[in-house]
Scaffold this motif. Structure first.
Motif, PDB file in Angstrom:
ATOM      1  N   ARG A 219       0.827  -1.067  -0.046  1.00 32.96           N
ATOM      2  CA  ARG A 219      -0.220   0.035  -0.139  1.00 32.96           C
ATOM      3  C   ARG A 219       0.991   1.258   0.081  1.00 32.96           C
ATOM      4  N   SER A 220       0.311   2.464  -0.576  1.00 36.53           N
ATOM      5  CA  SER A 220       1.016   3.367  -0.700  1.00 36.53           C
ATOM      6  C   SER A 220       1.440   3.999   0.985  1.00 36.53           C
ATOM      7  N   ALA A 221       0.491   4.029   1.746  1.00 30.03           N
ATOM      8  CA  ALA A 221       0.991   4.345   2.838  1.00 30.03           C
ATOM      9  C   ALA A 221       1.804   3.484   3.686  1.00 30.03           C
ATOM     10  N   HIS A 222       2.123   2.342   3.336  1.00 33.50           N
ATOM     11  CA  HIS A 222       3.087   1.314   4.155  1.00 33.50           C
ATOM     12  C   HIS A 222       4.358   1.460   3.395  1.00 33.50           C
ATOM     13  N   ALA A 223       4.366   1.954   2.034  1.00 30.22           N
ATOM     14  CA  ALA A 223       5.868   1.621   1.439  1.00 30.22           C
ATOM     15  C   ALA A 223       6.809   2.481   1.898  1.00 30.22           C
ATOM     16  N   GLY A 224       6.522   3.556   2.583  1.00 30.55           N
ATOM     17  CA  GLY A 224       7.749   4.471   2.963  1.00 30.55           C
ATOM     18  C   GLY A 224       8.500   3.732   4.048  1.00 30.55           C
ATOM     19  N   LEU A 225       7.740   3.049   5.055  1.00 32.31           N
ATOM     20  CA  LEU A 225       8.182   2.456   6.206  1.00 32.31           C
ATOM     21  C   LEU A 225       9.392   1.255   5.650  1.00 32.31           C
ATOM     22  N   ALA A 226       8.805   0.688   4.657  1.00 32.58           N
ATOM     23  CA  ALA A 226       9.613  -0.443   4.250  1.00 32.58           C
ATOM     24  C   ALA A 226      10.863  -0.190   3.294  1.00 32.58           C
ATOM     25  N   ALA A 227      10.393   1.231   2.711  1.00 31.93           N
ATOM     26  CA  ALA A 227      11.767   1.844   1.921  1.00 31.93           C
ATOM     27  C   ALA A 227      13.017   2.135   2.848  1.00 31.93           C
ATOM     28  N   LEU A 228      12.448   2.824   3.852  1.00 29.91           N
ATOM     29  CA  LEU A 228      13.467   3.185   5.100  1.00 29.91           C
ATOM     30  C   LEU A 228      14.080   2.020   5.612  1.00 29.91           C
ATOM     31  N   SER A 229      13.430   0.937   5.876  1.00 32.34           N
ATOM     32  CA  SER A 229      14.000  -0.062   6.439  1.00 32.34           C
ATOM     33  C   SER A 229      15.103  -0.676   5.616  1.00 32.34           C
ATOM     34  N   ALA A 230      14.913  -1.039   4.304  1.00 34.38           N
ATOM     35  CA  ALA A 230      15.608  -1.465   3.478  1.00 34.38           C
ATOM     36  C   ALA A 230      17.073  -0.664   3.191  1.00 34.38           C
ATOM     37  N   ILE A 231      16.703   0.761   3.218  1.00 34.46           N
ATOM     38  CA  ILE A 231      17.770   1.669   2.738  1.00 34.46           C
ATOM     39  C   ILE A 231      18.795   1.800   3.909  1.00 34.46           C
ATOM     40  N   ASN A 232      18.172   2.069   5.088  1.00 32.48           N
ATOM     41  CA  ASN A 232      18.959   2.104   6.319  1.00 32.48           C
ATOM     42  C   ASN A 232      19.835   0.870   6.407  1.00 32.48           C
ATOM     43  N   THR A 233      19.440  -0.415   6.159  1.00 30.84           N
ATOM     44  CA  THR A 233      20.181  -1.528   6.208  1.00 30.84           C
ATOM     45  C   THR A 233      21.057  -1.619   5.155  1.00 30.84           C
ATOM     46  N   ALA A 234      20.868  -1.206   4.030  1.00 27.46           N
ATOM     47  CA  ALA A 234      21.816  -1.301   2.857  1.00 27.46           C
ATOM     48  C   ALA A 234      22.842  -0.375   2.955  1.00 27.46           C
ATOM     49  N   LEU A 235      22.676   0.850   3.722  1.00 30.45           N
ATOM     50  CA  LEU A 235      23.789   1.726   3.912  1.00 30.45           C
ATOM     51  C   LEU A 235      24.420   1.638   5.289  1.00 30.45           C
ATOM     52  N   SER A 236      24.031   0.452   6.014  1.00 24.43           N
ATOM     53  CA  SER A 236      24.616   0.152   7.350  1.00 24.43           C
ATOM     54  C   SER A 236      24.209   1.211   8.297  1.00 24.43           C
ATOM     55  N   VAL A 237      23.401   1.930   8.158  1.00 27.46           N
ATOM     56  CA  VAL A 237      23.027   2.974   9.285  1.00 27.46           C
ATOM     57  C   VAL A 237      22.185   2.010  10.457  1.00 27.46           C
TER      58      VAL A 237
END
Length: 238
Positions: A219-237
């Protein structure tokens, strides 16, 4: 972790007594049933915080004393979520999830296929981010801004090291578009009806990467959290 409340006039000097008397104080007294000798944190929402002890409980306020105070530095990596306005209560849900996921700014975007409206709701949405920051124990409340046009979003893309547009037709996975060492990141989330070809082309021409976020379509409302999680992990934040 200790309960967190926000105040505009944060006391920061150790030993200072402070009358905690806003709506949060009423919640602490009537809902949380806080008592003398209890502890919690106060913050101004800008990184400053104070650890306090309750001295007295009154009908509409608490008298507290500052035991410790400090400042939480912002992370080196910052995230702007550009959220196409979802319909109904999902706009509030999007703000809550992005705040809990660590967004620093949330830009409400009137996409071509956006159904919802938020022109007159920015103050309410900022309050939603404030409440979600309390829930997630954040000392920094993300800014909610808007309503932005597609041209405004193109300007946002120029300000960051990495901008990612998520779309189900993308041929590249998110892991393939990550820029190692990126510090300023924009995540563009489309509306329920999807992005138009013109929007995708305009963002890509401005330098954004078009990526696929796995097989499931969120869902559009849920995608932001999923993206934040994935990119934070990919960048080792994280």
């Amino acid at each position: 972790m200790l309960t967190l409340f926000f105040v505009d006039d944060l006391p920061t000097t150790v030993g200072t007594k402070y009358e905690f008397a806003n709506e949060d104080a009423n919640h602490a007294i009537r809902v949380l049933r806080m008592q003398s000798g209890g502890y919690f944190n106060l913050s101004d929402g800008k990184g400053n915080w104070s650890h306090v002890e309750i001295l007295e409980v009154h009908k509409k306020h608490l008298t507290v004393i500052v035991l410790e105070s400090g400042f939480q530095e912002p992370l080196e990596t910052t995230f702007t979520i550009i959220q196409a306005i979802p319909k109904g209560d999902r706009i509030k849900e999007a703000i809550e999830l992005c705040t809990e996921g660590g967004a620093d700014r949330i830009v409400m975007w009137k996409a071509a296929r956006s159904i919802g409206k938020s022109d007159d709701k920015i103050d309410k949405l900022q309050n939603t981010a404030r409440e979600a920051s309390k829930q997630s124990r954040r000392f920094r409340i993300p800014a909610v801004v808007g309503v932005a046009t597609t041209a405004n979003i193109i300007d946002e893309i120029a300000k960051v090291d990495l901008a990612v547009v998520f779309h189900e037709s993308a041929t590249m996975k998110l892991s393939e578009v990550i820029v190692p060492g990126a510090k300023k990141i924009a995540i563009i989330i489309g509306p329920e009806g999807g992005l138009t070809d013109d929007e995708i082309d305009a963002f890509a021409a401005a330098g954004a990467k078009v990526a696929l976020m796995g097989r499931p379509i969120l869902r559009s409302a849920h995608a932001g959290l999923a993206a934040l999680s994935a990119i934070n992990t990919a960048l080792s934040v994280w």
